[in-house]
Write an enzyme that holds these catalytic residues in place. Sequence first.
Site, PDB file in Angstrom:
ATOM      1  N   HIS A   1       0.777  -1.233  -0.069  1.00 61.01           N
ATOM      2  CA  HIS A   1       0.132   0.013   0.057  1.00 61.01           C
ATOM      3  C   HIS A   1       0.658   1.264  -0.099  1.00 61.01           C
ATOM      4  O   HIS A   1       0.696   2.127   0.873  1.00 61.01           O
ATOM      5  CB  HIS A   1      -1.183  -0.023   1.111  1.00 61.01           C
TER       6      HIS A   1
ATOM      7  N   HIS B   1      -4.094  -9.366  15.123  1.00 63.04           N
ATOM      8  CA  HIS B   1      -4.027  -8.226  14.495  1.00 63.04           C
ATOM      9  C   HIS B   1      -5.266  -8.327  13.466  1.00 63.04           C
ATOM     10  O   HIS B   1      -4.722  -9.416  12.632  1.00 63.04           O
ATOM     11  CB  HIS B   1      -2.816  -7.794  13.774  1.00 63.04           C
TER      12      HIS B   1
ATOM     13  N   GLU C   1      -5.733  -6.458  10.717  1.00 62.70           N
ATOM     14  CA  GLU C   1      -5.256  -6.335   9.255  1.00 62.70           C
ATOM     15  C   GLU C   1      -4.875  -7.467   8.466  1.00 62.70           C
ATOM     16  O   GLU C   1      -4.466  -8.555   8.818  1.00 62.70           O
ATOM     17  CB  GLU C   1      -3.672  -5.375   9.209  1.00 62.70           C
TER      18      GLU C   1
ATOM     19  N   ASP D   1      -3.090  -8.927   6.131  1.00 67.57           N
ATOM     20  CA  ASP D   1      -1.770  -9.427   5.732  1.00 67.57           C
ATOM     21  C   ASP D   1      -1.782 -10.446   6.701  1.00 67.57           C
ATOM     22  O   ASP D   1      -0.945 -11.321   6.366  1.00 67.57           O
ATOM     23  CB  ASP D   1      -0.783  -8.405   5.518  1.00 67.57           C
TER      24      ASP D   1
ATOM     25  N   HIS E   1       0.126  -2.190  15.248  1.00 69.64           N
ATOM     26  CA  HIS E   1      -0.133  -1.104  14.302  1.00 69.64           C
ATOM     27  C   HIS E   1      -1.413  -0.461  14.171  1.00 69.64           C
ATOM     28  O   HIS E   1      -1.579   0.657  13.844  1.00 69.64           O
ATOM     29  CB  HIS E   1       0.426  -1.705  12.853  1.00 69.64           C
TER      30      HIS E   1
ATOM     31  N   ASP F   1       3.144  -6.682  14.302  1.00 72.38           N
ATOM     32  CA  ASP F   1       3.942  -5.954  13.305  1.00 72.38           C
ATOM     33  C   ASP F   1       5.357  -5.354  13.988  1.00 72.38           C
ATOM     34  O   ASP F   1       6.098  -5.071  13.117  1.00 72.38           O
ATOM     35  CB  ASP F   1       3.023  -4.693  12.784  1.00 72.38           C
TER      36      ASP F   1
ATOM     37  N   TYR G   1      10.823   0.306   7.707  1.00 71.47           N
ATOM     38  CA  TYR G   1       9.655  -0.257   8.260  1.00 71.47           C
ATOM     39  C   TYR G   1       8.997   0.680   9.394  1.00 71.47           C
ATOM     40  O   TYR G   1       7.938   1.032   9.244  1.00 71.47           O
ATOM     41  CB  TYR G   1       9.796  -1.722   8.777  1.00 71.47           C
TER      42      TYR G   1
ATOM     43  N   HIS H   1       6.782  -9.699  10.035  1.00 73.98           N
ATOM     44  CA  HIS H   1       7.243  -9.548   8.961  1.00 73.98           C
ATOM     45  C   HIS H   1       8.688  -9.763   8.987  1.00 73.98           C
ATOM     46  O   HIS H   1       9.434  -9.141  10.031  1.00 73.98           O
ATOM     47  CB  HIS H   1       6.909  -8.275   8.362  1.00 73.98           C
TER      48      HIS H   1
HETATM   49 FE   LIG Z   1      -0.574  -3.970  10.411  1.00 72.76          FE
HETATM   50 FE   LIG Z   2       1.663  -6.578   8.884  1.00 74.86          FE
END
Ligand SMILES: [Fe+2]
Ligand SMILES: [Fe+2]
Length: 392
Positions: free
Chosen positions: A24, A78, A80, A82, A145, A164, A192, A223
């Site tokens: 993104h 989380h 999100e 991903d 995050h 994250d 990051y 990640h």
């Molecule tokens: Fe995230």
């Molecule tokens: Fe992430």
Amino acid sequence: MSKVTLAEGVYWVGAIDWNIRNFHGYSTRLGTTYNAYLVVDDSIALIDTVKAPFYDQMLARVSEIVPLDKIDYVVSNHVEMDHSGSLPMIMRDASKAKLITLEKFGESGLKKTFHSDWPFQTVKEGSELSLGKRKLVFIPTPMLHWPDSMASYLVEDKILFSMDAFGQHIASSSRFDDEVGLDAIMPEAAKYYANILMPFGDLIVRAVDKLGGLDIGTIACSHGVIWRSHADTIVNAYASWGRGDSRSKMLVIYDTMWGSTEKMAHALVDGAMSEGVDVKLYNLTKSDKSDIIKEVLDAKALLVGSPTLNNGMFPTVAGFLCYLKGLRPKGKIGAAFGSHGWAGGAVKAIEQELAQTGIEIVESDLAIKFVPESDELQRCFDFGRTMAKKVA
Ligand SMILES: [Fe+2]
Ligand SMILES: [Fe+2]
């Protein structure tokens, strides 16, 4: 497929995304990984999932260790996608699994994202989940995050599944920090942090304090590589970035129409170099904004330049400043510069934007009509020197 073991009965079962180049808007030239983990004890817990298109990769890794119908818990740290993207498939296939999520924001976020009524089991600060010989403790880490973010801590093995936080976008064949090497990891960890977590510096400092109270051996982030040998290095780096520590470094960031603002930019750089400070120059048409933001992280001064277009600044400069404003850098000083034809406007507009970003404007009025002459370039050189002295 070889198994990746963090401790006895604790496995990495994530996915490697070698080809992602844009996350993104953030350039991910090295790809990334979506890290999921499996803890096999009397009960079995899958900690997070992977981005939906990578479900088969995770499935293959999990299936090599345990049949899916043996999984008791799926922990969603989380919302999100991903990390949660494979929940619909895993909650279908791991038929007896309960879904652990944060009471505040977690359950509601997952419901609003997936419109599914899974068997949720909500947790809050300090909740524990016994898996048999060991237990998971849940620690909310709001805004690292998203508001729903939490970390899970496997007490007996001293493993923090940090989500994250402490991640990096690196796809690699090795999973651990000591295999990839700090020289390769730290620049990516900084990029990051700068592009994702910089707005939350105060919360980071608090979170680092909170997490610092734990006995952490391994940080299994979501990640990139897992910190098993240098966990203290990344925790200390986060504490420093969270405080907004900067060094004697200046950035000259600009765009140009007919080369005049570019001439000014180079004279500013020359001036700063004559004072011996670390200075970097970026043309916004040629450089990637997420790479520049990485440099913003520890720079003390930002000089932003634009020619005047339609009484305002160039769209590339406006776009960059909009991105920068959202990231709320701390403790920076700045100035604007640019050339114009008949009427100016860009320099004032940039100063306004920088001020609204919380950057202290320490020098002003570096605006030049048409093409700069030698005395005007000298003014730019001197301006660069003056700024450099303020960061030295
Ligand atoms: Fe995230
Ligand atoms: Fe992430």
